[in-house]
Design a protein around this motif. Structure first.
Motif, PDB file in Angstrom:
ATOM      1  N   LEU A   3       0.829  -1.212   0.000  1.00 13.79           N
ATOM      2  CA  LEU A   3       0.000   0.000   0.000  1.00 13.79           C
ATOM      3  C   LEU A   3       0.861   1.258   0.000  1.00 13.79           C
ATOM      4  O   LEU A   3       0.558   2.233  -0.702  1.00 13.79           O
ATOM      5  CB  LEU A   3      -0.949   0.000   1.198  1.00 13.79           C
ATOM      6  CG  LEU A   3      -2.109  -0.986   1.106  1.00 13.79           C
ATOM      7  CD1 LEU A   3      -2.852  -1.059   2.434  1.00 13.79           C
ATOM      8  CD2 LEU A   3      -3.059  -0.587  -0.008  1.00 13.79           C
ATOM      9  N   ALA A  24      -5.225   1.300  -8.692  1.00 15.67           N
ATOM     10  CA  ALA A  24      -6.321   1.451  -7.723  1.00 15.67           C
ATOM     11  C   ALA A  24      -6.954   0.100  -7.418  1.00 15.67           C
ATOM     12  O   ALA A  24      -7.280  -0.185  -6.252  1.00 15.67           O
ATOM     13  CB  ALA A  24      -7.361   2.430  -8.253  1.00 15.67           C
ATOM     14  N   LEU A  25      -7.129  -0.737  -8.436  1.00 18.54           N
ATOM     15  CA  LEU A  25      -7.679  -2.080  -8.203  1.00 18.54           C
ATOM     16  C   LEU A  25      -6.753  -2.910  -7.318  1.00 18.54           C
ATOM     17  O   LEU A  25      -7.214  -3.607  -6.398  1.00 18.54           O
ATOM     18  CB  LEU A  25      -7.912  -2.798  -9.529  1.00 18.54           C
ATOM     19  CG  LEU A  25      -9.143  -2.391 -10.315  1.00 18.54           C
ATOM     20  CD1 LEU A  25      -9.164  -3.089 -11.675  1.00 18.54           C
ATOM     21  CD2 LEU A  25     -10.401  -2.723  -9.543  1.00 18.54           C
ATOM     22  N   MET A  62      -4.523  -1.802  -5.175  1.00 20.40           N
ATOM     23  CA  MET A  62      -4.533  -1.256  -3.811  1.00 20.40           C
ATOM     24  C   MET A  62      -5.845  -1.573  -3.095  1.00 20.40           C
ATOM     25  O   MET A  62      -5.847  -1.833  -1.887  1.00 20.40           O
ATOM     26  CB  MET A  62      -4.260   0.245  -3.847  1.00 20.40           C
ATOM     27  CG  MET A  62      -2.829   0.586  -4.236  1.00 20.40           C
ATOM     28  SD  MET A  62      -2.510   2.342  -4.352  1.00 20.40           S
ATOM     29  CE  MET A  62      -2.512   2.788  -2.625  1.00 20.40           C
ATOM     30  N   ALA A  63      -6.950  -1.584  -3.827  1.00 25.03           N
ATOM     31  CA  ALA A  63      -8.237  -1.950  -3.224  1.00 25.03           C
ATOM     32  C   ALA A  63      -8.215  -3.416  -2.800  1.00 25.03           C
ATOM     33  O   ALA A  63      -8.726  -3.772  -1.725  1.00 25.03           O
ATOM     34  CB  ALA A  63      -9.378  -1.686  -4.202  1.00 25.03           C
ATOM     35  N   GLY A  64      -7.612  -4.261  -3.625  1.00 26.70           N
ATOM     36  CA  GLY A  64      -7.474  -5.675  -3.261  1.00 26.70           C
ATOM     37  C   GLY A  64      -6.637  -5.857  -2.006  1.00 26.70           C
ATOM     38  O   GLY A  64      -7.001  -6.644  -1.116  1.00 26.70           O
ATOM     39  N   ASP A  65      -5.529  -5.112  -1.926  1.00 28.97           N
ATOM     40  CA  ASP A  65      -4.711  -5.155  -0.713  1.00 28.97           C
ATOM     41  C   ASP A  65      -5.501  -4.693   0.498  1.00 28.97           C
ATOM     42  O   ASP A  65      -5.418  -5.284   1.581  1.00 28.97           O
ATOM     43  CB  ASP A  65      -3.472  -4.262  -0.874  1.00 28.97           C
ATOM     44  CG  ASP A  65      -2.278  -5.006  -1.433  1.00 28.97           C
ATOM     45  OD1 ASP A  65      -2.425  -6.193  -1.770  1.00 28.97           O
ATOM     46  OD2 ASP A  65      -1.195  -4.391  -1.531  1.00 28.97           O
ATOM     47  N   SER A  66      -6.257  -3.622   0.327  1.00 26.26           N
ATOM     48  CA  SER A  66      -7.040  -3.072   1.430  1.00 26.26           C
ATOM     49  C   SER A  66      -8.119  -4.047   1.898  1.00 26.26           C
ATOM     50  O   SER A  66      -8.344  -4.216   3.097  1.00 26.26           O
ATOM     51  CB  SER A  66      -7.689  -1.749   1.023  1.00 26.26           C
ATOM     52  OG  SER A  66      -6.694  -0.803   0.707  1.00 26.26           O
ATOM     53  N   LEU A  67      -8.796  -4.696   0.951  1.00 30.44           N
ATOM     54  CA  LEU A  67      -9.817  -5.687   1.319  1.00 30.44           C
ATOM     55  C   LEU A  67      -9.197  -6.878   2.042  1.00 30.44           C
ATOM     56  O   LEU A  67      -9.754  -7.368   3.030  1.00 30.44           O
ATOM     57  CB  LEU A  67     -10.577  -6.143   0.076  1.00 30.44           C
ATOM     58  CG  LEU A  67     -11.559  -5.150  -0.509  1.00 30.44           C
ATOM     59  CD1 LEU A  67     -12.151  -5.661  -1.813  1.00 30.44           C
ATOM     60  CD2 LEU A  67     -12.657  -4.822   0.492  1.00 30.44           C
TER      61      LEU A  67
END
Length: 166
Positions: free
Chosen positions: A78, A153-154, A156-161
């Motif tokens: 991230l 962004a995808l 990073m969103a996957g990492d965040s989820l």
């Protein structure tokens, strides 16, 4: 013999949109967006690695790599993604600014300082040339940068989820 209206342009050379475009195209940083795909991916990957090297000590201070490997990797990813996003946004906004200047029918310029701004309407042949540059040169660059930011962004969103479900 008819004199071209491009030659009587009152806008200083360094403030003419086509010259701003040429300057941007030759800039060491903004030229990255014009590289072929293989070199562009190589530059982006290098920036991501540098971002990872910057963010991993911070992640290691929060999550011990030996005890919490997955949170350490996710946090480092991230952080690296944030560094890369800032670089990509700078590239995007630089190219977008020049694109807007080329598309407009008038040129805003400053004669001698910030307090005396003027506008000059572009003649039809200059406007056509500038809009062709936008269509065939700058739009593909902006499209590439938009797709790259979207993919980042995808990821990073996957990492965040994944982080949320730890």
């Amino acid at each position: 013999m008819r004199q071209s209206s491009i030659q009587v342009c009152p806008v200083p050379l360094e403030q003419q949109p086509v010259n701003e475009y040429e300057e941007l195209k030759e800039s060491w940083f903004f030229r990255w967006a014009t590289l072929d795909n293989r070199l562009f991916v190589r530059k982006i990957t290098l920036i991501w690695i540098i971002g990872w090297l910057i963010s991993s000590p911070i992640a290691a201070a929060s999550f011990s790599p030996s005890k919490s490997a997955l949170p350490f990797v996710l946090f480092s990813n991230l952080g690296a993604g944030l560094v890369l996003a800032l670089i990509l946004l700078q590239l995007f906004f630089g190219w977008h600014y020049v694109s807007d200047r080329l598309k407009k029918a008038t040129i805003f310029y400053e004669e001698s300082g910030w307090y005396d701004g003027q506008t000059w309407p572009k003649p039809p042949e200059m406007l056509t040339r500038d809009r062709l540059i936008v269509s065939y040169q700058i739009s593909p660059i902006l499209g590439r940068l938009t797709r790259t930011v979207g993919l980042l962004a995808l990821l990073m969103a996957g990492d965040s989820l994944l982080w949320l479900y730890l």
